[in-house]
Design an enzyme around this catalytic site. Sequence first.
Site, PDB file in Angstrom:
ATOM      1  N   ALA A 110      -3.394   2.269   3.085  1.00  0.00           N
ATOM      2  CA  ALA A 110      -4.309   1.125   3.134  1.00  0.00           C
ATOM      3  C   ALA A 110      -4.450   0.457   1.774  1.00  0.00           C
ATOM      4  O   ALA A 110      -4.766  -0.720   1.688  1.00  0.00           O
ATOM      5  CB  ALA A 110      -5.677   1.597   3.623  1.00  0.00           C
ATOM      6  N   LYS A 111      -4.251   1.228   0.709  1.00  0.00           N
ATOM      7  CA  LYS A 111      -4.401   0.719  -0.667  1.00  0.00           C
ATOM      8  C   LYS A 111      -5.704  -0.045  -0.834  1.00  0.00           C
ATOM      9  O   LYS A 111      -5.751  -1.063  -1.522  1.00  0.00           O
ATOM     10  CB  LYS A 111      -3.192  -0.137  -1.069  1.00  0.00           C
ATOM     11  CG  LYS A 111      -1.853   0.629  -1.035  1.00  0.00           C
ATOM     12  CD  LYS A 111      -0.707  -0.148  -1.647  1.00  0.00           C
ATOM     13  CE  LYS A 111       0.575   0.655  -1.705  1.00  0.00           C
ATOM     14  NZ  LYS A 111       1.174   0.963  -0.383  1.00  0.00           N
ATOM     15  N   ARG A 112      -6.779   0.447  -0.236  1.00  0.00           N
ATOM     16  CA  ARG A 112      -8.065  -0.210  -0.374  1.00  0.00           C
ATOM     17  C   ARG A 112      -8.683   0.111  -1.730  1.00  0.00           C
ATOM     18  O   ARG A 112      -8.370   1.150  -2.342  1.00  0.00           O
ATOM     19  CB  ARG A 112      -9.015   0.225   0.744  1.00  0.00           C
ATOM     20  CG  ARG A 112      -8.504  -0.050   2.166  1.00  0.00           C
ATOM     21  CD  ARG A 112      -8.256  -1.527   2.421  1.00  0.00           C
ATOM     22  NE  ARG A 112      -8.089  -1.820   3.838  1.00  0.00           N
ATOM     23  CZ  ARG A 112      -6.934  -2.077   4.454  1.00  0.00           C
ATOM     24  NH1 ARG A 112      -5.810  -2.126   3.782  1.00  0.00           N
ATOM     25  NH2 ARG A 112      -6.903  -2.335   5.758  1.00  0.00           N
TER      26      ARG A 112
END
Lengths: 304, 304
Positions: A110-112
């Site tokens: 997700a690389k949030r």
Amino acid sequence: MTQVETGTTVFGDRLVDLVDRRRSQLVLGLDPVVELLPVELHGDAGDVPEARADAVARFCRGLIDAAAPVCVAVKPQLAFFETLGHHGMRAFEDACAYAREAGLLVIADAKRGDIGSTARAYAAAYVEPRDGGPPVADAITINPYLGRESVEPFLGAAKRYGSGLFVLAKTSNDGSADVQDLRLRDGEVVWQNVARLAREWGEGHVGEHGLSSVGLVIGATYPRAVGEARRLCPQQVFLLPGIGAQGAGPADVARAFTSGPASALVAVSRSIDYAFRVRGGDWRAAARLEATRLRDEIWAVSGW
Amino acid sequence: MTQVETGTTVFGDRLVDLVDRRRSQLVLGLDPVVELLPVELHGDAGDVPEARADAVARFCRGLIDAAAPVCVAVKPQLAFFETLGHHGMRAFEDACAYAREAGLLVIADAKRGDIGSTARAYAAAYVEPRDGGPPVADAITINPYLGRESVEPFLGAAKRYGSGLFVLAKTSNDGSADVQDLRLRDGEVVWQNVARLAREWGEGHVGEHGLSSVGLVIGATYPRAVGEARRLCPQQVFLLPGIGAQGAGPADVARAFTSGPASALVAVSRSIDYAFRVRGGDWRAAARLEATRLRDEIWAVSGW
């Protein structure tokens, strides 16, 4: 100290157990692109969003059936599901549940990364129990640009639910140098500093086998960075993308494994997902063959 | 040069027109949290995901009805929709479409950032035409940690569809210093370097009125950073969060407007969304009053 509140085990220990039983460090990346799917799946989907998402869900299930026996985890890349809107997110949830049933860990790519109150919502979305069921994922990738505050809620989930997080340090792409390789006044570059921050964030989250719930993403396309990161972060699990379509090979990640067979996971997406486009034949059989080959090669270079 | 391929106008010019007509630089942030909604909306939603998402959709529509006349855009924060799974993403799509019908621009607060092939999927998801309809959003927030490669597809969408992007530079949170304020060898800090990169990325995307499609996110909680960013980036539109619940006030952003009335947008979420919890009375009326007050104060400090 390695038991978490719910009685489940910390992420590092779960991983050690799974890698040991499966003798694999391979992560099946799910990068579904409708136009690239086998014709039998997307042939009649046309532009209908539900049908396109259904095709993606069937593709993910087929890949999981094929590759699960030689993998320890799946890594669905959220972008490819989000691009199909809420129908795509249903397919994402389906793939995650199906992978869990197959005994695989789920790493949401997700690389949030956001401010504290928003990061709490992201943790609730992906690594905390939801709608009366288990968490959608066992671990998530995190962008560190907003600092420790953006990982705090995930550290809480690590304690309570045994989840893991992988902080982006040196990513696999050509352009990663733009920001990550900026030289700091003290001589380090940005990603090295981020790696040290992740090590700090992971203190207090180390399992019985010496691996932290807070891991790092390091691109296999930068073998020197892999070795350097291992030197900086002996207790971090590395998630290593970049093998296959992005150009790296198993030998490029050997140095990641010096902290044990479960101290690194190798995520391969396109060259497994779309192996049939190179090898021909049944798409599931092609995925299985490619995954098996990679599993064996990676296990060999890991030296265990 | 400011016409894009489809005959629509570049983002900076669209913004100049809209700010001029509405005499507002206020962006309605949508941060829906089911437990905080008015009882009339979530009273019977319980734990049913569909019902919770429906309550969120109704809340967003009510806020848009109430605040649209005094705003130029909405900024839905994706985390609060993602936390409700695919039902939440349906509510997100509903809110975006509803806002567009109300004449507002939609800024998807996604903070995405990924390698090139994945960034293309994110661009397709949020700022390109989808499922035979218009793009879900007119602009998106982008995390720069993966470098220029991660913004390229959004630059393409800016050319083709007149969309905008806001690159995170100095974010509003307490912890933003951890990475963003690391001191570089040349004396700058990381976020200043990112601001200069965004300026470069935005060259060739400047509209007739001198504003680029590539903007910056700068926290209103750091007034000195706002002034410094304006000095570095005279043609960038600033998206300024941090006013209200995060502690900053309109006076803190005055320096952002020196490049014109449309050169900065002020995003306010919680103190409008949940104004009824402070002011009492009808939740829509409370949101309208708070938005109107903020619109007036911001317009006054902008000096135009």
